[in-house]
Design a protein around this motif. Sequence first.
Motif, PDB file in Angstrom:
ATOM      1  N   ASN A 189      71.243  37.067  50.832  1.00  0.00           N
ATOM      2  CA  ASN A 189      70.963  38.487  50.691  1.00  0.00           C
ATOM      3  C   ASN A 189      70.796  39.151  52.048  1.00  0.00           C
ATOM      4  OD1 ASN A 189      70.971  38.730  47.890  1.00  0.00           O
ATOM      5  ND2 ASN A 189      68.891  37.889  47.722  1.00  0.00           N
ATOM      6  N   HIS A 190      70.138  38.445  52.964  1.00  0.00           N
ATOM      7  CA  HIS A 190      69.871  39.023  54.274  1.00  0.00           C
ATOM      8  C   HIS A 190      71.165  39.312  55.023  1.00  0.00           C
ATOM      9  CE1 HIS A 190      67.648  39.815  57.976  1.00  0.00           C
ATOM     10  NE2 HIS A 190      68.553  39.063  58.597  1.00  0.00           N
ATOM     11  N   PHE A 191      72.055  38.303  55.051  1.00  0.00           N
ATOM     12  CA  PHE A 191      73.263  38.464  55.859  1.00  0.00           C
ATOM     13  C   PHE A 191      74.316  39.299  55.160  1.00  0.00           C
ATOM     14  CE2 PHE A 191      71.429  34.611  57.840  1.00  0.00           C
ATOM     15  CZ  PHE A 191      71.260  35.130  59.112  1.00  0.00           C
ATOM     16  N   SER A 192      74.220  39.438  53.831  1.00  0.00           N
ATOM     17  CA  SER A 192      75.178  40.298  53.134  1.00  0.00           C
ATOM     18  C   SER A 192      74.722  41.745  53.149  1.00  0.00           C
ATOM     19  CB  SER A 192      75.328  39.843  51.684  1.00  0.00           C
ATOM     20  OG  SER A 192      74.120  40.069  50.971  1.00  0.00           O
ATOM     21  N   GLY A 193      73.477  42.020  53.593  1.00  0.00           N
ATOM     22  CA  GLY A 193      72.954  43.385  53.632  1.00  0.00           C
ATOM     23  C   GLY A 193      72.518  43.879  52.274  1.00  0.00           C
ATOM     24  N   ASN A 194      72.417  43.008  51.270  1.00  0.00           N
ATOM     25  CA  ASN A 194      72.063  43.442  49.915  1.00  0.00           C
ATOM     26  C   ASN A 194      70.655  42.956  49.588  1.00  0.00           C
ATOM     27  OD1 ASN A 194      71.843  44.066  47.273  1.00  0.00           O
ATOM     28  ND2 ASN A 194      73.323  42.521  46.552  1.00  0.00           N
ATOM     29  N   SER A 200      56.960  49.793  48.998  1.00  0.00           N
ATOM     30  CA  SER A 200      56.826  49.114  50.288  1.00  0.00           C
ATOM     31  C   SER A 200      58.168  48.547  50.736  1.00  0.00           C
ATOM     32  CB  SER A 200      55.784  48.003  50.187  1.00  0.00           C
ATOM     33  OG  SER A 200      55.706  47.288  51.395  1.00  0.00           O
ATOM     34  N   ASN A 201      58.889  47.911  49.805  1.00  0.00           N
ATOM     35  CA  ASN A 201      60.197  47.352  50.144  1.00  0.00           C
ATOM     36  C   ASN A 201      61.194  48.431  50.537  1.00  0.00           C
ATOM     37  OD1 ASN A 201      59.513  44.667  49.742  1.00  0.00           O
ATOM     38  ND2 ASN A 201      59.901  44.780  47.538  1.00  0.00           N
ATOM     39  N   LEU A 202      61.124  49.567  49.855  1.00  0.00           N
ATOM     40  CA  LEU A 202      62.014  50.681  50.179  1.00  0.00           C
ATOM     41  C   LEU A 202      61.804  51.139  51.621  1.00  0.00           C
ATOM     42  CD1 LEU A 202      64.016  52.939  49.468  1.00  0.00           C
ATOM     43  CD2 LEU A 202      62.073  54.250  48.578  1.00  0.00           C
ATOM     44  N   LEU A 203      60.550  51.266  52.006  1.00  0.00           N
ATOM     45  CA  LEU A 203      60.257  51.694  53.374  1.00  0.00           C
ATOM     46  C   LEU A 203      60.770  50.679  54.390  1.00  0.00           C
ATOM     47  CD1 LEU A 203      56.638  53.095  52.874  1.00  0.00           C
ATOM     48  CD2 LEU A 203      58.724  54.412  53.275  1.00  0.00           C
ATOM     49  N   HIS A 204      60.647  49.389  54.073  1.00  0.00           N
ATOM     50  CA  HIS A 204      61.158  48.344  54.977  1.00  0.00           C
ATOM     51  C   HIS A 204      62.680  48.447  55.108  1.00  0.00           C
ATOM     52  CE1 HIS A 204      57.584  46.152  55.996  1.00  0.00           C
ATOM     53  NE2 HIS A 204      57.220  46.025  54.725  1.00  0.00           N
ATOM     54  N   ILE A 205      63.365  48.682  54.001  1.00  0.00           N
ATOM     55  CA  ILE A 205      64.827  48.783  54.041  1.00  0.00           C
ATOM     56  C   ILE A 205      65.257  50.010  54.852  1.00  0.00           C
ATOM     57  CG2 ILE A 205      66.845  49.291  52.597  1.00  0.00           C
ATOM     58  CD1 ILE A 205      65.650  47.467  50.489  1.00  0.00           C
ATOM     59  N   ILE A 206      64.582  51.140  54.639  1.00  0.00           N
ATOM     60  CA  ILE A 206      64.909  52.356  55.401  1.00  0.00           C
ATOM     61  C   ILE A 206      64.715  52.100  56.886  1.00  0.00           C
ATOM     62  CG2 ILE A 206      64.166  54.727  55.890  1.00  0.00           C
ATOM     63  CD1 ILE A 206      63.512  54.990  52.899  1.00  0.00           C
ATOM     64  N   ASP A 207      63.593  51.485  57.217  1.00  0.00           N
ATOM     65  CA  ASP A 207      63.295  51.204  58.626  1.00  0.00           C
ATOM     66  C   ASP A 207      64.318  50.241  59.225  1.00  0.00           C
ATOM     67  OD1 ASP A 207      61.779  51.385  60.956  1.00  0.00           O
ATOM     68  OD2 ASP A 207      60.654  49.565  60.463  1.00  0.00           O
ATOM     69  N   ASP A 208      64.838  49.315  58.415  1.00  0.00           N
ATOM     70  CA  ASP A 208      65.724  48.258  58.910  1.00  0.00           C
ATOM     71  C   ASP A 208      67.195  48.665  58.923  1.00  0.00           C
ATOM     72  OD1 ASP A 208      66.186  45.540  59.804  1.00  0.00           O
ATOM     73  OD2 ASP A 208      67.034  45.188  57.814  1.00  0.00           O
ATOM     74  N   GLN A 209      67.609  49.485  57.938  1.00  0.00           N
ATOM     75  CA  GLN A 209      69.045  49.680  57.753  1.00  0.00           C
ATOM     76  C   GLN A 209      69.518  51.128  57.750  1.00  0.00           C
ATOM     77  OE1 GLN A 209      70.713  47.448  54.513  1.00  0.00           O
ATOM     78  NE2 GLN A 209      69.276  45.749  54.753  1.00  0.00           N
ATOM     79  N   TYR A 210      68.601  52.125  57.729  1.00  0.00           N
ATOM     80  CA  TYR A 210      69.060  53.513  57.628  1.00  0.00           C
ATOM     81  C   TYR A 210      69.899  53.885  58.849  1.00  0.00           C
ATOM     82  CZ  TYR A 210      69.057  58.517  56.754  1.00  0.00           C
ATOM     83  OH  TYR A 210      69.442  59.807  56.531  1.00  0.00           O
ATOM     84  N   VAL A 211      70.900  54.775  58.654  1.00  0.00           N
ATOM     85  CA  VAL A 211      71.883  55.104  59.680  1.00  0.00           C
ATOM     86  C   VAL A 211      71.258  55.708  60.933  1.00  0.00           C
ATOM     87  CG1 VAL A 211      72.315  57.382  58.643  1.00  0.00           C
ATOM     88  CG2 VAL A 211      74.069  56.328  60.107  1.00  0.00           C
ATOM     89  N   ASP A 212      70.190  56.492  60.760  1.00  0.00           N
ATOM     90  CA  ASP A 212      69.502  57.102  61.909  1.00  0.00           C
ATOM     91  C   ASP A 212      68.090  56.536  62.014  1.00  0.00           C
ATOM     92  OD1 ASP A 212      71.655  58.847  62.541  1.00  0.00           O
ATOM     93  OD2 ASP A 212      71.016  60.200  60.925  1.00  0.00           O
ATOM     94  N   SER A 213      67.510  56.707  63.199  1.00  0.00           N
ATOM     95  CA  SER A 213      66.128  56.254  63.365  1.00  0.00           C
ATOM     96  C   SER A 213      65.201  57.160  62.554  1.00  0.00           C
ATOM     97  CB  SER A 213      65.730  56.274  64.847  1.00  0.00           C
ATOM     98  OG  SER A 213      65.832  57.591  65.354  1.00  0.00           O
ATOM     99  N   VAL A 214      64.213  56.555  61.946  1.00  0.00           N
ATOM    100  CA  VAL A 214      63.289  57.288  61.080  1.00  0.00           C
ATOM    101  C   VAL A 214      61.857  56.962  61.502  1.00  0.00           C
ATOM    102  CG1 VAL A 214      62.452  57.587  58.717  1.00  0.00           C
ATOM    103  CG2 VAL A 214      64.890  57.239  59.136  1.00  0.00           C
ATOM    104  N   ASN A 215      61.009  58.025  61.549  1.00  0.00           N
ATOM    105  CA  ASN A 215      59.584  57.818  61.812  1.00  0.00           C
ATOM    106  C   ASN A 215      58.915  57.505  60.477  1.00  0.00           C
ATOM    107  OD1 ASN A 215      56.762  58.162  62.217  1.00  0.00           O
ATOM    108  ND2 ASN A 215      57.183  59.392  64.043  1.00  0.00           N
ATOM    109  N   ILE A 216      58.682  56.224  60.235  1.00  0.00           N
ATOM    110  CA  ILE A 216      58.143  55.786  58.946  1.00  0.00           C
ATOM    111  C   ILE A 216      56.771  56.410  58.677  1.00  0.00           C
ATOM    112  CG2 ILE A 216      57.341  53.789  57.623  1.00  0.00           C
ATOM    113  CD1 ILE A 216      60.339  54.035  57.749  1.00  0.00           C
ATOM    114  N   ASN A 217      55.940  56.548  59.711  1.00  0.00           N
ATOM    115  CA  ASN A 217      54.609  57.136  59.514  1.00  0.00           C
ATOM    116  C   ASN A 217      54.711  58.567  58.998  1.00  0.00           C
ATOM    117  OD1 ASN A 217      53.113  54.891  60.254  1.00  0.00           O
ATOM    118  ND2 ASN A 217      53.126  55.446  62.418  1.00  0.00           N
ATOM    119  N   ASP A 218      55.638  59.332  59.569  1.00  0.00           N
ATOM    120  CA  ASP A 218      55.825  60.711  59.097  1.00  0.00           C
ATOM    121  C   ASP A 218      56.324  60.728  57.658  1.00  0.00           C
ATOM    122  OD1 ASP A 218      55.009  61.685  61.487  1.00  0.00           O
ATOM    123  OD2 ASP A 218      57.006  62.201  62.242  1.00  0.00           O
ATOM    124  N   LEU A 219      57.197  59.764  57.353  1.00  0.00           N
ATOM    125  CA  LEU A 219      57.730  59.686  55.998  1.00  0.00           C
ATOM    126  C   LEU A 219      56.614  59.402  54.994  1.00  0.00           C
ATOM    127  CD1 LEU A 219      60.636  59.925  54.917  1.00  0.00           C
ATOM    128  CD2 LEU A 219      60.755  57.430  54.891  1.00  0.00           C
TER     129      LEU A 219
END
Length: 548
Positions: free
Chosen positions: A32-37, A50-69
């Motif tokens: 799952n890790h190496f397939s990106g799924n 919690s998992n959603l926030l980790h995925i956004i922080d790890d894979q989202y196209v632009d940098s995101v300030n998780i604390n602000d989110l």
Amino acid sequence: MTMNNRNNKRFMPLIMAVCVIVGIFIGSFYANHFSGNRLNIINNGSSRLSNLLHIIDDQYVDSVNINDLVEKAIPQILAELDPHSVYISAKDVETANNDLKSSFSGIGIEFVIRQDTIQVQNVIKNGPAEKAGLLAGDKIVAIDGKPFVGTQVTNEEAAHRLMGPKGTKVSVGVMRYGEGGMKNFTITRDNIVTKSITATYMLNDTIGYMRIKSFGEATYTEMLSSLAQLNAQGMKGLVIDLRDNGGGYLQAAVNMANEFLPKDRLIVYTQGRKSPRTDYKSDGRGNFQNLPLVVLINEGSASSSEIFSGAMQDNDRATIVGRRSFGKGLVQQQIGFPDGSMIRLTVARYYTPSGRCIQKPYQPGDDADYEADLLNRYQHGEFFSQDSIKQSGPAYHTVLGRTVYGGGGIMPDVFVPEDTTNFTSYYKQALMSGLMLQYAFTYTDQNRQNLKEFTEMQPLADYLKKQNLVEKFADFAANNGMRRRNLMIMKSHSLLEQFLDGRIIYNLLDEQAWNEYINANDPTVLAAIRVFKTGAFPKRPAPAQQKR
């Protein structure tokens, strides 16, 4: 075969099973890790958010300030529960808690924000700001050497910048009427004592009056002091004014009610899904159990105000005068986070002694409709006619058998409509624009030298009445873009005069003096006095006559 070898063979199947499970888990993880799924992790995990926030922080196209989110997401989640479960950021926690404390560290001013600028409304006597030279009417345009005007000026940000630890200094730049340029003041912050009881005086020779602005840490102690003061002046009856009191600490309301109730009377109870019923009862130690009592409420009276007035009404201990209260009967518990922020989460409901739920109806997630409730009441005529009030809740009964209704808020025993006889669109515009408040500040500053000789309310009020302030205000307003409407000014003359004179009295003296001036002709206060004159206190209903 040794004992050790036999034991090893016996546990071998278990060891192999564990190895297979671990292997499957590791294989699934790397696939799952190496397939990106990682959707299966979200779907099967115990914390999708919690998992959603980790995925956004790890894979989202632009940098995101998780604390602000997170800061933006938490209020949205709580808003789906009820109107009073809220999130408070770390920087706002102190300000939020200071409202109910008996003291805090700051510079000692009350302010309003007009046209994106802090305008000093009142300077607390003997406080740091007064000692530094600030005056009511001053406009604070800079803090610590940096401009502080425009859209950045909010109540929260202003409080954050002006408050601080005792002994620290803050520099403020002030624009003052009639003086060119900005004046700079350096103010040393100190502990500011705040009063929740803002007026204590005798309405006449026998009736005492007490205005309670909020239910804070020291409210009960302040009330005992006020009662002693009024008792020494010959009080035979008491008016407690809870109008526009948004509430505060439950225990403050319980302690107050205890002072007026005989032993073992239920004051309020709370109950929730995970909160077992908790009863709050009187202990019989109150010193004013037989003092005739009137409580004033209106649509701005909420929470602890409703607990107190509901306890007095359901126990037939006082006559409630005014208009239906707000209807805030949800109990919040403060829960802190490691970063200093916190939530106030609703964990139970308040119920009056008869069993009424104080909370008015609401739809989870529909804050707009909830917040528009008072406007809807106004438009439906509830402020002007008791017949327009529709409480849909069931009927309950007081100790003496009187019928009271649930459905939200406390219904007064004596209804007092809002007086709109002299209300005009001119008065409304003058009030909403802030021009009347601005003129009151301006007049105070221009005439401070002449007015400082007045130290009591009535002589100052008599003087102001002769100064033709309404006409002078009309000229001031016209020069500031507000069209002059002579017929409307004539009709609203008494309202305009009362507001202007009252604000000037407030600026020069204090809030108690302002209360005394306003209350002299206040319909609700006058209705309370009539209750004492007529003896219109709760009585057991007469038994129904039998038909013959």
